[in-house]
Design an enzyme around this catalytic site. Structure first.
Site, short mmCIF file in Angstrom:
data_model
loop_
_atom_site.label_atom_id
_atom_site.label_comp_id
_atom_site.label_asym_id
_atom_site.label_seq_id
_atom_site.Cartn_x
_atom_site.Cartn_y
_atom_site.Cartn_z
N GLU A 102 31.36 35.87 87.98
CA GLU A 102 32.19 35.60 86.81
C GLU A 102 32.82 36.91 86.33
OE1 GLU A 102 30.72 32.76 84.13
OE2 GLU A 102 32.03 33.33 82.48
N GLU B 294 29.18 29.79 73.95
CA GLU B 294 30.09 29.29 74.98
C GLU B 294 29.42 28.23 75.85
OE1 GLU B 294 31.56 32.90 76.88
OE2 GLU B 294 33.04 33.15 75.29
N ARG C 74 36.16 34.52 63.86
CA ARG C 74 35.19 34.79 64.94
C ARG C 74 34.58 36.18 64.84
NH1 ARG C 74 36.51 34.26 71.42
NH2 ARG C 74 35.07 35.89 72.11
N LYS D 8 27.64 43.28 71.85
CA LYS D 8 28.89 43.79 72.43
C LYS D 8 29.48 44.85 71.49
CE LYS D 8 30.30 39.81 75.15
NZ LYS D 8 31.39 38.96 75.66
N ASP E 77 35.47 40.54 71.77
CA ASP E 77 35.06 40.32 73.15
C ASP E 77 35.69 41.32 74.11
OD1 ASP E 77 34.01 39.28 75.42
OD2 ASP E 77 35.07 37.37 75.35
N GLU F 167 26.40 46.72 74.36
CA GLU F 167 26.87 46.21 75.65
C GLU F 167 28.33 46.59 75.86
OE1 GLU F 167 26.07 42.02 76.24
OE2 GLU F 167 27.43 41.90 77.96
N GLU G 175 37.59 42.99 82.70
CA GLU G 175 38.12 41.67 82.37
C GLU G 175 39.44 41.75 81.59
OE1 GLU G 175 35.39 39.21 80.23
OE2 GLU G 175 36.82 37.57 79.99
N TRP H 152 39.45 29.05 70.51
CA TRP H 152 38.61 30.21 70.81
C TRP H 152 38.53 31.23 69.68
CZ3 TRP H 152 35.51 30.11 74.97
CH2 TRP H 152 35.81 29.18 75.97
C1 GCV Z 1 29.72 35.49 81.02
C2 GCV Z 1 33.72 36.41 77.72
C3 GCV Z 1 34.02 36.13 79.17
C4 GCV Z 1 33.03 35.17 79.77
C5 GCV Z 1 31.63 35.77 79.58
C6 GCV Z 1 31.41 35.98 78.08
C7 GCV Z 1 30.05 36.62 77.79
O1 GCV Z 1 33.94 35.26 76.96
O2 GCV Z 1 35.33 35.65 79.29
O3 GCV Z 1 33.33 35.01 81.13
O4 GCV Z 1 30.65 34.92 80.10
O5 GCV Z 1 32.40 36.83 77.58
O6 GCV Z 1 30.03 37.81 77.58
O7 GCV Z 1 29.05 35.92 77.77
#
Ligand code: GCV
Length: 710
Positions: A185, A311, A361, A385, A390, A412, A418, A572
């Protein structure tokens, strides 16, 4: 990747004593094996096993575990360092005299913490001492990084130790190919190096290479599977522990413990129980016996990584319980074996109604977790995070990090790119992480790095600090089965930099320089060119993508390429609210969502006011007219026009700089980077033209420079 054979030539051509004493563990063996391989390749000599001081004196290099050996001398430290406090890179001459003259032993009483080493040069001999095998491994690789000068330089001594106790890479690898997310992923470097068709790969050669690379830069924890735990992966915990054990066997010799991501619903979905309620005794028993079986198979198993109520992943909310109940359930199962739960704070409503302007969010993690401060067991680490949203190119630092003083905390980061170019774009993230780690969270000056480490950045205060034990630094890995490991060969620098910053290095430029030297050699033209491409690449990427702290103008789903309104009317929670008059999210206390109130002073006030909010975060915190004048003196709209055009021009310059070193780096490496830079140029042009045009069409305000708008 870094650590080619050639990097070990200076060491390998010497007479090297490796004195691990009674430590017959796998990490000590790795040190012996590394030196054995290097000396046999480059004509040196390895001396090992019980030796006398005379044997040691006959060597050019001595690597010794102090306090466990005894065989290489009996001297003790004349004056051990003061307990609890050591400057990281300062000399401590009396101890080193003892080390070198005596020969070697600092004395059992000296505070050599896990992973710590001393590297000394004295009387024509280079000595590495460590309190444990991991420290010796790290000291060996410090020697390798320093190269020939470390074996010829004048007398010197350096003490070093990891600032973050846990230095972890999480792999978002699925054991089977997921129909939407693929095997890894947010992976941009091919399939998983661990898994194939639901099981661990037969051939783990590449995993062994990876483990060696990670061990050489001090990574000591690896999460083996995606935090989104699908049905096949949920069974790793129960049906495929032999696979986990095989991977643990490969990582162990490099000082790395393995962790599994587990599904909170496992008692239901895998165990067949009617509930996964954390307060249910049957559920508690289920976890206790599942964990017991893990440790029977992998005695040094690290623990779990958990994404819950996030999620779509199951969590304690389904049973009316909170996240302390959830995390402590797993922590109590792991505690008898000294395992740890890394419990992620990435919890928010991903079914938000975009019409609802009051829900934010960015507030979610703080709202959910700060009321739980003090309720987590000692072996829970809350994994936060770095930003409240995100992994965007630019976000403020998460307010959660300063707000939970009674909770162990890990920050994190995301090595996998990404939202930062997906390893198609050359983006060196060291400067971004450096800014995050240095961010002073509150008026007392404590930084993010400090809280995640439990230590002030750059110092080694281990005394009476009230901060709970360190959680560590975590990042999502970027590695796959790609020939260059990371898709874009220059993205290897990010993996390297994460590890070095997690260790405690503080200068991302110096870290990049290290990576260049270790990977591409000493050619000054190559060094200068890679710096020219990468040094400012994160800010360049920011310029042509995300203006002033606005995020998520990306294509929904895969997140690559521009799409101004891609996420605007989705559930989202990722909006910019750009209309014909202005842009940005009002997160103030006065008129907005109140998010600024989650910060400690001074940030709650700095961010609250457009007067004091830093330009680069203006649109994260404020909705302003396009004509708003920034601190830089330009208007918001002109800034957007300029940065998108200039950012593209910088990419053109990066590509041209790279083309100048053809023939000076391996051709395949050169070609892959060239091909990626071409894609970066195409993509940056698309970003430039779409954003400039979209905001001209919205605002009707012309670009003062007259550059083309479509
Ligand atoms: C593993 C974001 C990413 C998801 C990821 C999520 C997370 O939303 O797009 O792919 O999922 O972060 O950190 O859990």
């Amino acid at each position: 990747m870094w650590l080619p054979d050639e990097a070990l030539r200076p060491l390998g051509s010497r007479r090297v004593l490796v004195a691990v004493g009674p430590d017959d563990g796998p990490v000590a063996q790795t040190v012996v094996d590394e030196v054995a391989a290097a000396t046999s390749r480059f004509g040196g000599v390895l001396v090992t096993g019980p030796v006398t001081p005379e044997d040691a004196l006959a060597c050019d290099v001595v690597l010794a575990i102090v306090g466990s050996a005894g065989q290489v001398g009996t001297a003790s430290a004349t004056q051990p360092p003061p307990a609890g406090y050591l400057p990281r890179t300062d000399s401590y001459v009396p101890a080193v005299q003892a080390v070198v003259d005596g020969l070697l032993v600092l004395g059992r009483g000296a505070p050599m913490s896990p992973g710590m080493f001393g590297l000394a040069r004295h009387d024509g001999r280079t000595v590495v001492v460590a309190g444990d095998a991991a420290g010796l491994l790290y000291g060996l690789h410090e020697l390798v990084r320093r190269g020939a000068p470390a074996l010829t330089c004048p007398d010197d001594v350096v003490w070093d130790l990891p600032v973050h106790q846990v230095r972890m890479l999480d792999h978002w690898d699925n054991t089977v190919v997921h129909p939407v997310m693929g095997q890894v992923e947010r992976g941009y470097a091919g399939g998983s190096i661990f898994w194939s068709d639901g099981r661990v790969r037969d051939d783990l050669t590449r995993v062994a290479q990876y483990a060696r690379l990670l061990g050489s830069v001090g990574i000591n924890a690896v999460g083996l599977n995606n935090v989104n735990v699908h049905a096949a992966e949920a069974r790793l915990l129960t049906d495929h522990l032999d696979d986990v054990a095989r991977l643990a066997d490969v990582f162990r010799p490099h000082g790395i413990r393995v962790y599994l991501s587990v599904s909170f619903a496992s008692p239901l979905t895998v165990g067949g129980l009617p509930t996964a309620d954390p307060l249910d005794p049957g559920v508690q028993d289920w976890w206790a016996s599942a964990v017991r079986r893990v440790y029977e198979t992998v005695p040094d198993f690290g623990g779990f990584v958990v994404k819950a109520d996030s999620e779509g992943q199951p969590g304690p909310f389904a049973y009316g319980r909170d996240h302390a109940d959830g995390a402590n359930l797993l922590a109590r199962a792991l505690a008898p074996f000294s395992g740890t739960v890394f419990w992620r704070a990435f919890v928010y409503d991903h079914h938000q109604d975009w019409r609802d302007r009051s829900t934010d969010r960015a507030r979610a993690a703080h709202d959910h977790f700060t009321p739980l401060d003090g309720r987590f067991d000692d072996n829970v680490v809350l994994q936060v995070k770095y930003g409240p949203m995100d992994f965007q190119t630019r976000e403020p630092v998460s307010p959660v990090i300063a707000a939970m003083p009674r909770t162990r905390l890990a920050v994190e980061l995301q090595v996998t790119q990404e939202y930062t170019g997906q390893q198609q774009h050359a983006v060196y993230l060291g400067p971004q992480w450096d800014e995050i780690l240095r961010f002073p969270l509150a008026e007392d000056g404590r930084t993010v790095g400090y809280l995640a480490a439990g230590l002030p950045v750059g110092t080694v205060h281990r005394g009476d600090d009230p901060v709970p034990p360190a959680g560590g630094l975590v990042a999502v890995s970027s590695v796959g089965d790609d020939e260059f490991w990371t898709g874009h060969p220059l993205a290897q620098a990010n993996l390297y930099a994460f590890a070095r910053l997690a260790w405690g290095e503080e200068d991302p430029d110096a870290v990049l320089d290290e990576w260049i030297g270790l990977t591409l050699g000493d050619d000054p033209a190559v060094r200068a060119t890679v710096h020219a491409v990468l040094d400012d690449s994160w800010r360049t990427y920011e310029r042509y993508t995300a203006p002033l702290g606005v995020g998520f103008m990306v294509r929904p789903g895969h997140h690559y390429g521009p799409d101004v309104d891609g996420y605007e009317y989705t559930p989202w929670g990722t909006y910019h609210f750009a209309d014909r008059d202005g842009i940005g999210v009002d997160r103030t206390r006065a008129t907005g969502t109140g998010f600024t109130g989650q910060y400690a002073a001074p940030w709650r006030d700095v961010y609250e006011s457009v007067e004091t909010c830093p330009d680069e975060l203006l649109l994260f915190f404020h909705h302003v007219p396009y004509t708003h004048v920034l601190h830089s003196g330009t208007t918001v709209i002109q800034h957007l026009y300029d940065t998108h055009a200039d950012g593209y021009d910088e990419v053109v310059r990066m590509a041209s700089a790279w083309s100048s070193i053809e023939g000076r780096v391996p051709q395949a490496f050169f070609d892959r980077v060239t091909q990626r830079l071409a894609e970066q140029e195409r993509s940056a042009r698309e970003w430039r033209d779409q954003l400039r045009s979209a905001f001209f069409r919205r605002s009707g305000i012309a670009d003062a420079t007259g550059r083309t708008i479509y």
